[in-house]
Design an enzyme around this catalytic site. Structure first.
Site, PDB file in Angstrom:
ATOM      1  N   SER A  57       0.670  -0.923   0.066  1.00  0.00           N
ATOM      2  CA  SER A  57       0.034   0.032  -0.146  1.00  0.00           C
ATOM      3  C   SER A  57       0.804   1.271   0.106  1.00  0.00           C
ATOM      4  O   SER A  57       1.683   1.571  -0.825  1.00  0.00           O
ATOM      5  CB  SER A  57      -0.825  -0.138   1.178  1.00  0.00           C
ATOM      6  OG  SER A  57      -2.104   0.865   0.969  1.00  0.00           O
TER       7      SER A  57
ATOM      8  N   HIS B 197      -7.761  -5.360  -0.660  1.00  0.00           N
ATOM      9  CA  HIS B 197      -6.695  -4.584   0.003  1.00  0.00           C
ATOM     10  C   HIS B 197      -6.552  -4.933   1.436  1.00  0.00           C
ATOM     11  O   HIS B 197      -5.247  -4.900   1.788  1.00  0.00           O
ATOM     12  CB  HIS B 197      -6.803  -3.062  -0.130  1.00  0.00           C
ATOM     13  CG  HIS B 197      -5.745  -2.392   0.146  1.00  0.00           C
ATOM     14  ND1 HIS B 197      -5.025  -1.931  -0.929  1.00  0.00           N
ATOM     15  CD2 HIS B 197      -5.370  -1.783   1.195  1.00  0.00           C
ATOM     16  CE1 HIS B 197      -3.911  -1.399  -0.587  1.00  0.00           C
ATOM     17  NE2 HIS B 197      -4.259  -1.041   0.852  1.00  0.00           N
TER      18      HIS B 197
END
Length: 689
Positions: A542, A660
């Site tokens: 990320s 995610h």
């Protein structure tokens, strides 16, 4: 080793002109996941990855799986004599939500019972104030598009739902369980095209009525990227609403007295607005208002006021800012002759809890903790008491729940992770090194207990959004170290380890500090004999994927291998995809000339240069990722495959039906095995395996 033949990736001649600067974008065609040529390219990349000779993959897979059989345990949430908690047993794919009532435990929500495929995740849950009803949110396939349901705790019957568009929604119950405030996005047909992920509002919902009839109580006309918080005090009198623009480290805050104004139109009074600080409120059982804030205190402080006069000028310090430790949490125990406050701190990312008199904040002692690790929040009973619970973990301890009794001053184990695992012994060293500008940065170095370096080493970092890198049980780290490697975790600027000033020293125009801190960590590990540049890998996901993407383009000579997971890499166009527009408060916006200068100075995709010998690089991305679109990694992989003069491979692992965040254990194991095998192959750890 020679680099493999890469799938053809045509380079276009697209060049944008931004603020007088030409910005080439040769792989913009990879931004469309539905285009046939993109699907064909991704399929070819998948075949290339499948053919990669990764040493020790099955061995890593087996060991990670074994260490994850520790399971997990979560802190209890109390409602009277009933409490709720999460637990994952060794064989379960997902943690299950349980309730304990009159000493009898039963499962309330089991994601695998909802969906045997393992693709459904439990994103959030909140019991009502009496513990009779439970609001919960689930999503499918990693997309985090939570749908909200309500069930009856006694019977397990789902009373209503789904209510859609509830991603990241808090739920604030009013007494009686028939009504709650929550946050929901506007319907897609009410917002401009491309803005469907934004435009949140705060609503009041009455159980059993259509969600589309809910009364909007807040958010109209405000910033489209605002996130909202909403809570109701234990007695139901006080409503709190907060608003922050995207992920900004500041919030506006309002309070309403629901005794003197209707719940459908609460009269909100401003606590703070247009102030560069973060503040939260807790309404004490003693009638005082407790203010948790970093206003005029970057490491945090606790103030007191009254609910009737909550404005800043009425605050007075109860727990002042500490010179070193960062305030993280607090709990009030008042069923004592002298009520106390437990205050959680992190000191260089190591947790501790101090004890203070509630009346004046004077410190009277500390809470015993199991070791030098991470405490995951302090909870107490809503109606008060003399007990508190907190989670604890460290590098070799799976999550546990500890119980503190203020009458005896003792801490005891309340619940452990349910699995029994053979955790390998490791040595953890806390080191300090100097970054390029002389700033001292802390780092945890985890290594085998026997032998010395240099060894294959993974350097991990994040450096953003005020998130702290704290010790914790990790099957991947333990597997790497048990195999003979070293794992280092740098507490870079941009994180929260030293408070909000540390965060801001690594955001916006200061972002290069984060990359400099990582390079300095690498140089320190090499200079002290821990590793060599030929044995050193970096890993991040990320925002940490942005970190390692920038690092490999800035210092390709320093690193042998890179694992870059769910990354941001095109920092000129990142606001156009996923939740990117909520992050311009952290990174800046390419629409603003000065901020474009910050972004273009390091945007990894735009700093790939032909003829450079780049490290071996593995991009791992997830097709259902609605936060960071996988196009960042697709474009970067194509650029590196075209440009590199090295024989070290550039590979792309593109996973479907994953996102995610939360995922099943089996998906976690498979990803970890591939990442570890890649790192081992290209640092020499698995050379003879």
């Amino acid at each position: 080793m020679t680099s493999p033949p890469y799938p053809p990736a045509p380079r276009s001649d697209i060049v944008d002109e931004l603020h007088g600067t030409p910005v080439p974008d040769p792989y913009r065609w990879l931004e469309d996941p539905d285009a046939p040529e993109v699907k064909e390219w991704l399929e070819a990349q998948g075949e290339l990855f499948a053919q990669a000779g990764l040493s020790g993959r099955e061995r890593f897979r087996g060991r990670v799986e074994e260490l994850l059989k520790s399971g997990s345990i979560g802190s209890p949430t109390w409602r009277g004599d009933r409490h709720f908690f999460m637990r994952r047993t060794p064989e379960q794919e997902h943690a299950v939500l349980y309730v304990v009532d009159d000493g009898v435990e039963r499962a309330l929500i089991d994601p695998m019972a909802l969906d045997p495929s393992g693709l459904t995740t439990l994103d959030a849950w909140q019991p009502d104030k009496e513990g009779r009803l439970l609001a919960y949110q689930i999503s499918v396939g990693g997309d985090e598009e939570s749908q909200l349901f309500v069930l009856d705790v006694a019977s397990g019957e789902v009373l209503e739902g789904p209510i859609d568009r509830c991603r990241y929604s808090p739920v604030a119950w009013l007494p009686g369980g028939g009504t709650y405030y929550y946050v929901r996005r506007l319907a897609p047909d009410r917002v401009p095209e491309g803005e469907e992920q934004y435009h949140r509002r705060v609503y009041l919902h009455v159980l059993g009525t259509p969600a589309d009839d809910d009364v909007m109580i807040f958010g109209e006309g405000l910033e489209k990227t605002n996130y909202y918080g909403v809570s109701v005090s234990r007695d139901g009198r006080w409503l709190t609403v907060s608003a922050s623009r995207g992920t900004a480290p500041r919030n506006d805050l309002w309070v309403a007295d629901l005794e003197s104004s209707p719940v459908t139109a609460p009269a909100l009074v401003t606590v703070q607005q247009d102030v560069d600080a973060q503040t939260g409120l807790h309404f004490g059982r003693d009638g005082r208002l407790y203010v948790f804030t970093d206003r005029d205190a970057p490491r945090g402080r606790i103030c007191v006021a009254t609910p009737q006069a909550p404005a800043y000028e009425n605050w007075r310090d109860l727990i002042p800012e500490d010179a070193e430790a960062v305030l993280s949490d607090f709990a009030i125990l008042d069923d004592l002759d002298e009520p106390i406050m437990l205050v959680g701190w992190t000191r260089h990312a190591i947790s501790e809890i101090s004890v203070h008199r509630l009346a004046d904040g004077a410190r009277t002692g500390s809470v015993p903790t199991p070791g030098l690790g991470t405490i995951g929040g302090i909870s107490e009973r809503p109606e008060g008491g003399h007990e508190a619970w907190f989670g604890y973990t460290d590098n070799t301890t799976p999550p546990t729940i500890q119980h503190y009794d203020a009458r005896t001053g003792e801490t005891t184990l309340w619940a452990a992770s349910p699995g029994s695992v053979d955790v390998p012994p490791v040595r953890t060293e806390h080191v300090v090194y100097s970054s390029a500008d002389g700033t001292e940065v802390h780092m945890l170095v985890i290594s085998p207990v026997d032998g010395s370096g240099p060894r294959p080493t993974v350097l991990y970092g994040y450096g953003g959004f005020g998130i702290s890198m704290t010790p914790g049980y990790s099957a991947s780290i333990l597997t790497w170290v048990e195999a003979g490697g070293v794992y280092a975790i740098a507490q870079l600027r941009g994180g929260g380890e030293q408070g909000e000033e540390w965060h801001r020293a690594g955001m916006l125009g200061n972002k290069q500090n984060v990359f400099d801190d990582l390079h300095a960590a690498a140089e320190h590990l090499i200079a002290t004999g821990v590793t060599t540049s030929e044995q050193l890998a970096i890993s991040g996901g990320s925002n940490g994927g942005l970190l390692v993407g920038a690092a490999l383009t800035q210092r390709p000579d320093l690193y042998a291998a890179v694992v870059c997971s769910a990354p941001l890499l095109d920092m000129i166009r990142y606001e156009r995809f996923g939740l990117g527009a909520t992050w311009n408060v952290e990174y800046g916006s390419a629409d603003i000339p000065e901020e474009f200068g910050w972004l273009s100075s390091y945007s990894p995709y735009h700093h790939v240069r032909e003829g450079v010998e780049y490290p071996a690089t593995l991009f791992t991305v997830f097709a259902s990722d609605t936060r960071v679109h996988p196009l960042h990694a697709w474009k970067m992989a194509a650029a590196l495959q075209h440009a590199t003069a090295s024989d070290r491979p550039i590979l792309l692992r593109n996973e479907t039906e994953a996102g995610h965040g939360a995922r099943s254990v089996s998906k976690t194991v498979a990803l970890a095995a591939d990442q570890l095998a890649f790192l081992a192959t290209h640092t020499g750890l698995a050379k003879d395996r």
